[in-house]
Write a protein that holds these residues in place. Structure first.
Motif, PDB file in Angstrom:
ATOM      1  N   GLY A  23     -29.304  10.345  23.363  1.00 48.53           N
ATOM      2  CA  GLY A  23     -29.430  11.009  22.064  1.00 48.53           C
ATOM      3  C   GLY A  23     -28.577  10.353  20.993  1.00 48.53           C
ATOM      4  N   LEU A  24     -27.327  10.038  21.311  1.00 51.86           N
ATOM      5  CA  LEU A  24     -26.451   9.361  20.348  1.00 51.86           C
ATOM      6  C   LEU A  24     -26.976   7.969  20.001  1.00 51.86           C
ATOM      7  CD1 LEU A  24     -22.946  10.417  21.710  1.00 51.86           C
ATOM      8  CD2 LEU A  24     -24.072  11.202  19.626  1.00 51.86           C
ATOM      9  N   GLY A  25     -27.497   7.269  20.982  1.00 51.15           N
ATOM     10  CA  GLY A  25     -28.076   5.948  20.724  1.00 51.15           C
ATOM     11  C   GLY A  25     -29.287   6.035  19.800  1.00 51.15           C
ATOM     12  N   ALA A  26     -30.118   7.059  20.000  1.00 52.02           N
ATOM     13  CA  ALA A  26     -31.303   7.226  19.141  1.00 52.02           C
ATOM     14  C   ALA A  26     -30.893   7.529  17.707  1.00 52.02           C
ATOM     15  CB  ALA A  26     -32.188   8.345  19.692  1.00 52.02           C
ATOM     16  N   ILE A  27     -29.875   8.371  17.518  1.00 48.20           N
ATOM     17  CA  ILE A  27     -29.410   8.682  16.168  1.00 48.20           C
ATOM     18  C   ILE A  27     -28.832   7.438  15.505  1.00 48.20           C
ATOM     19  CG2 ILE A  27     -27.651   9.946  14.859  1.00 48.20           C
ATOM     20  CD1 ILE A  27     -28.164  12.298  16.760  1.00 48.20           C
ATOM     21  N   ARG A  28     -28.070   6.658  16.248  1.00 52.22           N
ATOM     22  CA  ARG A  28     -27.507   5.415  15.692  1.00 52.22           C
ATOM     23  C   ARG A  28     -28.628   4.435  15.335  1.00 52.22           C
ATOM     24  NH1 ARG A  28     -22.259   2.971  17.790  1.00 52.22           N
ATOM     25  NH2 ARG A  28     -21.537   3.615  15.773  1.00 52.22           N
ATOM     26  N   LEU A  29     -29.669   4.381  16.161  1.00 46.51           N
ATOM     27  CA  LEU A  29     -30.794   3.477  15.900  1.00 46.51           C
ATOM     28  C   LEU A  29     -31.535   3.878  14.627  1.00 46.51           C
ATOM     29  CD1 LEU A  29     -32.490   1.110  17.017  1.00 46.51           C
ATOM     30  CD2 LEU A  29     -33.876   2.798  18.199  1.00 46.51           C
ATOM     31  N   VAL A  30     -31.756   5.176  14.440  1.00 47.31           N
ATOM     32  CA  VAL A  30     -32.441   5.658  13.246  1.00 47.31           C
ATOM     33  C   VAL A  30     -31.557   5.452  12.022  1.00 47.31           C
ATOM     34  CG1 VAL A  30     -33.352   7.709  12.112  1.00 47.31           C
ATOM     35  CG2 VAL A  30     -33.869   7.292  14.497  1.00 47.31           C
ATOM     36  N   GLU A  32     -28.876   5.947   8.848  1.00 50.15           N
ATOM     37  CA  GLU A  32     -28.581   6.844   7.742  1.00 50.15           C
ATOM     38  C   GLU A  32     -29.780   7.639   7.253  1.00 50.15           C
ATOM     39  OE1 GLU A  32     -26.641   5.189   4.443  1.00 50.15           O
ATOM     40  OE2 GLU A  32     -24.894   4.563   5.583  1.00 50.15           O
ATOM     41  N   SER A  33     -30.972   7.217   7.573  1.00 44.36           N
ATOM     42  CA  SER A  33     -32.126   7.957   7.074  1.00 44.36           C
ATOM     43  C   SER A  33     -32.149   9.378   7.615  1.00 44.36           C
ATOM     44  CB  SER A  33     -33.424   7.238   7.434  1.00 44.36           C
ATOM     45  OG  SER A  33     -33.599   7.214   8.840  1.00 44.36           O
ATOM     46  N   LEU A  34     -31.493   9.618   8.722  1.00 41.47           N
ATOM     47  CA  LEU A  34     -31.421  10.949   9.288  1.00 41.47           C
ATOM     48  C   LEU A  34     -30.187  11.705   8.824  1.00 41.47           C
ATOM     49  CD1 LEU A  34     -32.063  11.429  13.110  1.00 41.47           C
ATOM     50  CD2 LEU A  34     -32.803  12.861  11.243  1.00 41.47           C
ATOM     51  N   THR A  35     -29.059  11.012   8.720  1.00 38.42           N
ATOM     52  CA  THR A  35     -27.796  11.693   8.480  1.00 38.42           C
ATOM     53  C   THR A  35     -27.165  11.403   7.133  1.00 38.42           C
ATOM     54  OG1 THR A  35     -26.593   9.885   9.527  1.00 38.42           O
ATOM     55  CG2 THR A  35     -27.254  11.717  10.938  1.00 38.42           C
ATOM     56  N   GLY A  36     -27.668  10.460   6.376  1.00 41.12           N
ATOM     57  CA  GLY A  36     -27.024  10.086   5.129  1.00 41.12           C
ATOM     58  C   GLY A  36     -27.950  10.164   3.945  1.00 41.12           C
ATOM     59  N   THR A  37     -27.435   9.749   2.819  1.00 35.38           N
ATOM     60  CA  THR A  37     -28.196   9.719   1.580  1.00 35.38           C
ATOM     61  C   THR A  37     -28.881   8.366   1.467  1.00 35.38           C
ATOM     62  OG1 THR A  37     -26.541  11.126   0.573  1.00 35.38           O
ATOM     63  CG2 THR A  37     -28.025   9.967  -0.911  1.00 35.38           C
ATOM     64  N   PRO A  38     -30.202   8.316   1.369  1.00 38.41           N
ATOM     65  CA  PRO A  38     -30.870   7.026   1.231  1.00 38.41           C
ATOM     66  C   PRO A  38     -30.397   6.311  -0.034  1.00 38.41           C
ATOM     67  CG  PRO A  38     -32.462   8.781   1.632  1.00 38.41           C
ATOM     68  CD  PRO A  38     -31.123   9.425   1.410  1.00 38.41           C
ATOM     69  N   GLY A  39     -30.033   5.079   0.102  1.00 39.25           N
ATOM     70  CA  GLY A  39     -29.592   4.299  -1.045  1.00 39.25           C
ATOM     71  C   GLY A  39     -28.148   4.549  -1.417  1.00 39.25           C
ATOM     72  N   GLY A  40     -27.463   5.418  -0.700  1.00 39.80           N
ATOM     73  CA  GLY A  40     -26.059   5.677  -0.978  1.00 39.80           C
ATOM     74  C   GLY A  40     -25.864   6.667  -2.110  1.00 39.80           C
ATOM     75  N   VAL A  41     -24.631   7.014  -2.350  1.00 34.27           N
ATOM     76  CA  VAL A  41     -24.273   7.941  -3.416  1.00 34.27           C
ATOM     77  C   VAL A  41     -23.919   7.129  -4.651  1.00 34.27           C
ATOM     78  CG1 VAL A  41     -22.659   9.749  -4.097  1.00 34.27           C
ATOM     79  CG2 VAL A  41     -23.437   9.615  -1.739  1.00 34.27           C
ATOM     80  N   ARG A  42     -24.460   7.512  -5.787  1.00 37.26           N
ATOM     81  CA  ARG A  42     -24.211   6.786  -7.033  1.00 37.26           C
ATOM     82  C   ARG A  42     -23.256   7.577  -7.913  1.00 37.26           C
ATOM     83  NH1 ARG A  42     -28.404   2.791  -8.384  1.00 37.26           N
ATOM     84  NH2 ARG A  42     -29.738   2.663  -6.565  1.00 37.26           N
ATOM     85  N   SER A  43     -22.438   6.846  -8.646  1.00 44.38           N
ATOM     86  CA  SER A  43     -21.502   7.496  -9.561  1.00 44.38           C
ATOM     87  C   SER A  43     -22.246   7.931 -10.826  1.00 44.38           C
ATOM     88  CB  SER A  43     -20.371   6.544  -9.941  1.00 44.38           C
ATOM     89  OG  SER A  43     -20.862   5.519 -10.788  1.00 44.38           O
ATOM     90  N   GLU A  44     -21.605   8.798 -11.594  1.00 40.11           N
ATOM     91  CA  GLU A  44     -22.205   9.270 -12.846  1.00 40.11           C
ATOM     92  C   GLU A  44     -22.425   8.110 -13.811  1.00 40.11           C
ATOM     93  OE1 GLU A  44     -21.177  12.375 -16.450  1.00 40.11           O
ATOM     94  OE2 GLU A  44     -20.320  12.744 -14.479  1.00 40.11           O
ATOM     95  N   ALA A  45     -21.471   7.172 -13.846  1.00 40.66           N
ATOM     96  CA  ALA A  45     -21.609   6.011 -14.732  1.00 40.66           C
ATOM     97  C   ALA A  45     -22.804   5.149 -14.329  1.00 40.66           C
ATOM     98  CB  ALA A  45     -20.322   5.183 -14.714  1.00 40.66           C
TER      99      ALA A  45
END
Length: 162
Positions: A23-30, A32-45
């Motif tokens: 299960g941990l290997g599958a999550i790592r393989l997938v 950030e699309s499962l656990t993070g923000t796609p494209g990262g977090v952008r600042s207000e600027a």
């Protein structure tokens, strides 16, 4: 406890450990699309710079567009990413603590292309145009922000409410 019970318990623990590792290997393989923000977090600027940057010209010509369509007519209010119209002019982004909006100047006047409330705010009222001026109001628990835009020359600008 008998030998058979020890073998069963050991087998159960080994099966649980293997399932956890898989299960941990599958999550790592997938990734950030499962656990993070796609494209990262952008600042207000970064967001303000992206909204203020001019959009590339549309790839379709006015002749290939269906007569009477604006390209964004099928987009739901408040959504972003609507295709610019064949007659679109200058486009500019505006930001407040309550949310952001993108407006463009065209033949019919100024038009709201998109708008999005900030976290903790909602859109209370929208006049998307095209008209002499357009506005969007973002309502929060304790505060309200109103963005009102009109065209000066061929450029959308924020103006004070009348």
């Amino acid at each position: 406890m008998g030998r058979r019970s020890i073998v069963i318990a050991t087998g159960w623990v080994a099966t649980a450990a293997i399932a956890t590792v898989i299960g941990l290997g599958a999550i790592r393989l997938v990734g950030e699309s499962l656990t993070g923000t796609p494209g990262g977090v952008r600042s207000e600027a970064e967001i303000e710079r992206a909204l203020a940057a001019p959009e590339p010209a549309p790839t379709t010509s006015a002749a290939s567009a269906a007569p009477g369509t604006t390209g964004a007519a099928s987009a739901a209010p408040g959504t972003t990413g609507a295709a610019p119209s064949a007659s679109s002019g200058a486009r500019r982004g505006f930001a407040t603590d309550g949310g952001t909006a993108v407006a463009e100047c065209g033949v019919g006047g100024v038009r709201l292309v998109s708008w999005a409330p900030a976290q903790g705010y909602r859109v209370r009222d929208v006049d998307r145009g095209p008209d002499d001026d357009v506005e969007v109001t973002f309502q929060g628990a304790t505060r309200e922000y109103e963005l009102k835009m009109r065209c000066i020359g061929a450029e959308p600008v924020a103006v004070a409410d009348d």
